[in-house]
Write a protein that holds these residues in place. Structure first.
Motif, PDB file in Angstrom:
ATOM      1  N   THR A 275     -18.131  12.522  -3.556  1.00  0.00           N
ATOM      2  CA  THR A 275     -17.978  11.955  -2.205  1.00  0.00           C
ATOM      3  C   THR A 275     -17.843  10.439  -2.215  1.00  0.00           C
ATOM      4  OG1 THR A 275     -20.367  11.799  -1.918  1.00  0.00           O
ATOM      5  CG2 THR A 275     -19.311  13.856  -1.231  1.00  0.00           C
ATOM      6  N   VAL A 276     -17.986   9.810  -3.398  1.00  0.00           N
ATOM      7  CA  VAL A 276     -17.930   8.354  -3.462  1.00  0.00           C
ATOM      8  C   VAL A 276     -16.568   7.834  -3.020  1.00  0.00           C
ATOM      9  CG1 VAL A 276     -18.010   6.363  -5.020  1.00  0.00           C
ATOM     10  CG2 VAL A 276     -19.717   8.173  -5.212  1.00  0.00           C
ATOM     11  N   GLY A 277     -15.498   8.508  -3.435  1.00  0.00           N
ATOM     12  CA  GLY A 277     -14.155   8.065  -3.066  1.00  0.00           C
ATOM     13  C   GLY A 277     -13.946   7.986  -1.570  1.00  0.00           C
ATOM     14  N   PRO A 278     -14.205   9.092  -0.806  1.00  0.00           N
ATOM     15  CA  PRO A 278     -14.073   9.003   0.654  1.00  0.00           C
ATOM     16  C   PRO A 278     -14.986   7.954   1.274  1.00  0.00           C
ATOM     17  CG  PRO A 278     -14.124  11.288  -0.059  1.00  0.00           C
ATOM     18  CD  PRO A 278     -14.440  10.459  -1.276  1.00  0.00           C
ATOM     19  N   LEU A 279     -16.183   7.800   0.695  1.00  0.00           N
ATOM     20  CA  LEU A 279     -17.093   6.775   1.229  1.00  0.00           C
ATOM     21  C   LEU A 279     -16.499   5.380   1.073  1.00  0.00           C
ATOM     22  CD1 LEU A 279     -20.607   8.019  -0.005  1.00  0.00           C
ATOM     23  CD2 LEU A 279     -19.626   8.208   2.289  1.00  0.00           C
ATOM     24  N   LEU A 280     -15.902   5.127  -0.098  1.00  0.00           N
ATOM     25  CA  LEU A 280     -15.311   3.804  -0.332  1.00  0.00           C
ATOM     26  C   LEU A 280     -14.140   3.544   0.601  1.00  0.00           C
ATOM     27  CD1 LEU A 280     -15.390   3.606  -4.235  1.00  0.00           C
ATOM     28  CD2 LEU A 280     -16.938   2.527  -2.588  1.00  0.00           C
ATOM     29  N   ILE A 281     -13.327   4.574   0.830  1.00  0.00           N
ATOM     30  CA  ILE A 281     -12.194   4.417   1.751  1.00  0.00           C
ATOM     31  C   ILE A 281     -12.709   4.090   3.158  1.00  0.00           C
ATOM     32  CG2 ILE A 281     -10.272   5.610   2.850  1.00  0.00           C
ATOM     33  CD1 ILE A 281      -9.905   7.184   0.267  1.00  0.00           C
ATOM     34  N   THR A 282     -13.770   4.794   3.542  1.00  0.00           N
ATOM     35  CA  THR A 282     -14.343   4.539   4.868  1.00  0.00           C
ATOM     36  C   THR A 282     -14.911   3.125   4.958  1.00  0.00           C
ATOM     37  OG1 THR A 282     -14.939   6.887   4.961  1.00  0.00           O
ATOM     38  CG2 THR A 282     -15.917   5.424   6.604  1.00  0.00           C
ATOM     39  N   ILE A 283     -15.545   2.664   3.867  1.00  0.00           N
ATOM     40  CA  ILE A 283     -16.083   1.295   3.859  1.00  0.00           C
ATOM     41  C   ILE A 283     -14.951   0.286   4.028  1.00  0.00           C
ATOM     42  CG2 ILE A 283     -17.135  -0.453   2.365  1.00  0.00           C
ATOM     43  CD1 ILE A 283     -18.939   1.734   1.247  1.00  0.00           C
ATOM     44  N   VAL A 284     -13.847   0.499   3.306  1.00  0.00           N
ATOM     45  CA  VAL A 284     -12.705  -0.417   3.409  1.00  0.00           C
ATOM     46  C   VAL A 284     -12.157  -0.427   4.834  1.00  0.00           C
ATOM     47  CG1 VAL A 284     -10.340  -0.840   2.657  1.00  0.00           C
ATOM     48  CG2 VAL A 284     -12.087  -0.226   0.982  1.00  0.00           C
ATOM     49  N   VAL A 285     -12.012   0.745   5.423  1.00  0.00           N
ATOM     50  CA  VAL A 285     -11.511   0.834   6.799  1.00  0.00           C
ATOM     51  C   VAL A 285     -12.474   0.143   7.761  1.00  0.00           C
ATOM     52  CG1 VAL A 285     -10.939   2.408   8.673  1.00  0.00           C
ATOM     53  CG2 VAL A 285     -10.180   2.930   6.347  1.00  0.00           C
ATOM     54  N   GLY A 286     -13.784   0.351   7.523  1.00  0.00           N
ATOM     55  CA  GLY A 286     -14.786  -0.296   8.390  1.00  0.00           C
ATOM     56  C   GLY A 286     -14.706  -1.807   8.320  1.00  0.00           C
ATOM     57  N   HIS A 287     -14.565  -2.363   7.113  1.00  0.00           N
ATOM     58  CA  HIS A 287     -14.463  -3.821   6.988  1.00  0.00           C
ATOM     59  C   HIS A 287     -13.174  -4.349   7.596  1.00  0.00           C
ATOM     60  CE1 HIS A 287     -17.904  -3.490   4.260  1.00  0.00           C
ATOM     61  NE2 HIS A 287     -18.022  -4.802   4.377  1.00  0.00           N
ATOM     62  N   LEU A 288     -12.099  -3.581   7.476  1.00  0.00           N
ATOM     63  CA  LEU A 288     -10.860  -4.007   8.133  1.00  0.00           C
ATOM     64  C   LEU A 288     -11.024  -4.034   9.648  1.00  0.00           C
ATOM     65  CD1 LEU A 288      -8.188  -2.096   5.990  1.00  0.00           C
ATOM     66  CD2 LEU A 288      -8.627  -4.570   6.031  1.00  0.00           C
ATOM     67  N   ALA A 289     -11.745  -3.032  10.188  1.00  0.00           N
ATOM     68  CA  ALA A 289     -11.978  -2.997  11.628  1.00  0.00           C
ATOM     69  C   ALA A 289     -12.844  -4.172  12.068  1.00  0.00           C
ATOM     70  CB  ALA A 289     -12.636  -1.665  12.016  1.00  0.00           C
ATOM     71  N   ILE A 290     -13.884  -4.487  11.272  1.00  0.00           N
ATOM     72  CA  ILE A 290     -14.741  -5.638  11.592  1.00  0.00           C
ATOM     73  C   ILE A 290     -13.921  -6.919  11.554  1.00  0.00           C
ATOM     74  CG2 ILE A 290     -16.734  -6.986  10.848  1.00  0.00           C
ATOM     75  CD1 ILE A 290     -17.868  -4.369   9.660  1.00  0.00           C
ATOM     76  N   ALA A 291     -13.089  -7.069  10.516  1.00  0.00           N
ATOM     77  CA  ALA A 291     -12.245  -8.266  10.406  1.00  0.00           C
ATOM     78  C   ALA A 291     -11.303  -8.379  11.598  1.00  0.00           C
ATOM     79  CB  ALA A 291     -11.453  -8.225   9.103  1.00  0.00           C
ATOM     80  N   LEU A 292     -10.782  -7.253  12.071  1.00  0.00           N
ATOM     81  CA  LEU A 292      -9.894  -7.281  13.233  1.00  0.00           C
ATOM     82  C   LEU A 292     -10.643  -7.737  14.480  1.00  0.00           C
ATOM     83  CD1 LEU A 292      -7.127  -6.656  14.470  1.00  0.00           C
ATOM     84  CD2 LEU A 292      -7.874  -4.287  14.792  1.00  0.00           C
TER      85      LEU A 292
END
Length: 458
Positions: A141-158
């Motif tokens: 499950t680490v892979g999906p978690l990392l993708i979600t983390i990346v998406v979350g940081h992109l959303a925060i940056a936006l």
């Protein structure tokens, strides 16, 4: 970080050095979060209050995750998925805080909110490896978690990029900070191995910390400088208001005194028992005082200094004061004149006569003498006198005794008017227990001016 690497055995490995860099970055990010909190205190904003909470959470997450990884037992492969899961939870918390800021909801204690959430994440980091009380996610499950983390940081940056309450340069630095922290979390997850991954994690965390710490320092410095400039402008405005208010009170003080004398003199005009000479003197006093009152109200430009006949000035003033039932002993000087503005001399003398009547009873004395190039005018009363402890500040604006009916304005105005013409106003030393004497000293008019005054009088 260099000190730790140089002194602690076994710290020079790439993975350990990256974790030490994470600790240093966490401390710097926490300092930056506190600096941003102080910036928010200087420029309060509901949106920025939630941003301050989010930055505290972000700093606590970086610090706690690096510390937990340093104390992690070697060979325990369940830790990386657990740490990644907590990283995802921290990202979600930061995202929620930024969304709340976008809705401009109230957050009265941003620092406490951030510290509370950061401590909760720290407890979660410690709970996994220590107690095994919580189920760690599987490695798959680490892979999906990392993708979600990346998406979350992109959303925060936006969300940060859309915050136009921050300056453009500060928004750009905060966006880059969020992205670098996300990059470091991905690199630290264990999904990628090798010294290059550790180096990327160290660079991402330290770079984000240095970038945001320097940015918040500049923001706080600029905000404090702006507040200082505003305080200077506000102070200048307050001084202008105070000066305007003081001028209005001084003008009102003199208008009230002039009206009182003029009203008393006008009432005496209907008294058939007064002599024609007194009647004529009262009419002249009323006309003179009304002219002066008109100049006070309309704020005409002051006349140029010139010769002022003290006998004529005092004759008008004393007629108004005697009309109020006051007894003033005065002997004409026989043509003494000073070089000043007529209205200023009349106002200063009127203040002293009022002061003598208010504090010294109805009886007072006026004496005019000339010495060398000065003319001395003494206004004395038979009252209780001025206490020794009150003599020093008696001419200060607004200073008056607790039992005094006055406002502490008159003597300050009189001294200012006299001083503007190169003269002095002092309180004479008294040899007796009763009475006080105020002495005006003004430059005497030139001989040619005195002749002009005498000719005009005749």
């Amino acid at each position: 970080m260099l000190l730790v690497l140089a002194t602690v055995p076994g710290s020079r490995g790439a993975h350990t050095a990256a974790l030490i860099a994470g600790l240093v970055a966490g401390v710097l990010l926490l300092i930056a979060a506190l600096t941003f909190y102080f910036y928010w205190l200087t420029t309060p904003s509901r949106r920025h209050s939630w941003t301050a909470s989010a930055m505290v959470v972000l700093a606590a997450q970086v610090l706690a995750s690096s510390a937990a990884a340093l104390v992690e037992p070697t060979g325990d492969r369940g830790i990386a998925p657990w740490a990644t899961a907590v990283d995802l939870l921290a990202t979600a918390v930061v995202l929620v805080l930024m969304l709340l800021g976008g809705r401009a909801l109230p957050n009265p204690q941003p620092l406490l909110v951030g510290i509370g959430l950061g401590m909760a994440l720290t407890v979660l980091h410690a709970a996994g490896p220590v107690g095994q009380s919580l189920v760690a996610p599987s490695a798959a499950t680490v892979g999906p978690l990392l993708i979600t983390i990346v998406v979350g940081h992109l959303a925060i940056a936006l969300l940060v990029a859309r915050d136009h309450n921050l300056s453009e340069w500060s928004r750009n630095r905060l966006v880059l900070t969020i992205l670098l922290v996300g990059l470091a979390q991905v690199a630290r997850s264990g999904a990628f191995e090798g010294w290059a991954t550790d180096l990327a994690a160290a660079i991402g965390q330290v770079g984000a910390a240095v970038l945001w710490a320097s940015a918040t320092f500049v923001m706080l410095r600029d905000a404090l400088a702006n507040q200082h400039r505003r305080s200077i402008v506000l102070e200048e405005s307050l001084l202008e208001i105070e000066s305007s208010l003081r001028g209005s009170r001084e003008q009102l003080h003199e208008i009230r005194s002039t009206i009182a004398g003029t009203a008393s003199a006008s009432r005496l005009l209907d008294d058939t028992s007064i002599s024609p000479v007194t009647h004529a003197r009262l009419e002249r006093a009323i006309r003179t005082e009304l002219d002066r009152l008109e100049r006070l109200v309309t704020q005409e430009p002051p006349a140029s200094p010139g010769p002022v006949d003290l006998d004529a000035t005092l004759d008008v003033l004393l007629a108004a004061h005697r009309a109020q039932g006051r007894t003033v002993v005065w002997e004409p000087s026989g043509g003494a004149a000073v070089h000043a503005r007529p209205d200023d001399v009349a106002e200063a003398l009127n203040i002293l006569l009022d002061n003598a009547a208010t504090h010294g009873g109805t009886a007072s004395r006026v004496a005019v003498t000339r010495a060398a190039d000065l003319v001395e005018i003494a206004v004395s009363d038979e009252g209780p006198g001025v206490p020794p402890e009150a003599r020093e500040g008696i001419f200060d604006w607004g200073v008056h005794g607790s039992e005094s009916p006055g406002e502490g304005i008159g003597l300050s105005v009189a001294r200012r008017l006299v001083t503007e013409h190169g003269g002095t106003l002092t309180l004479a030393e008294s040899d007796t227990a009763l009475g006080s004497s105020f002495i005006i000293r003004l430059p005497a008019a030139r001989r040619s001016e005195e002749v002009h005054v005498r000719d005009a009088g005749h």
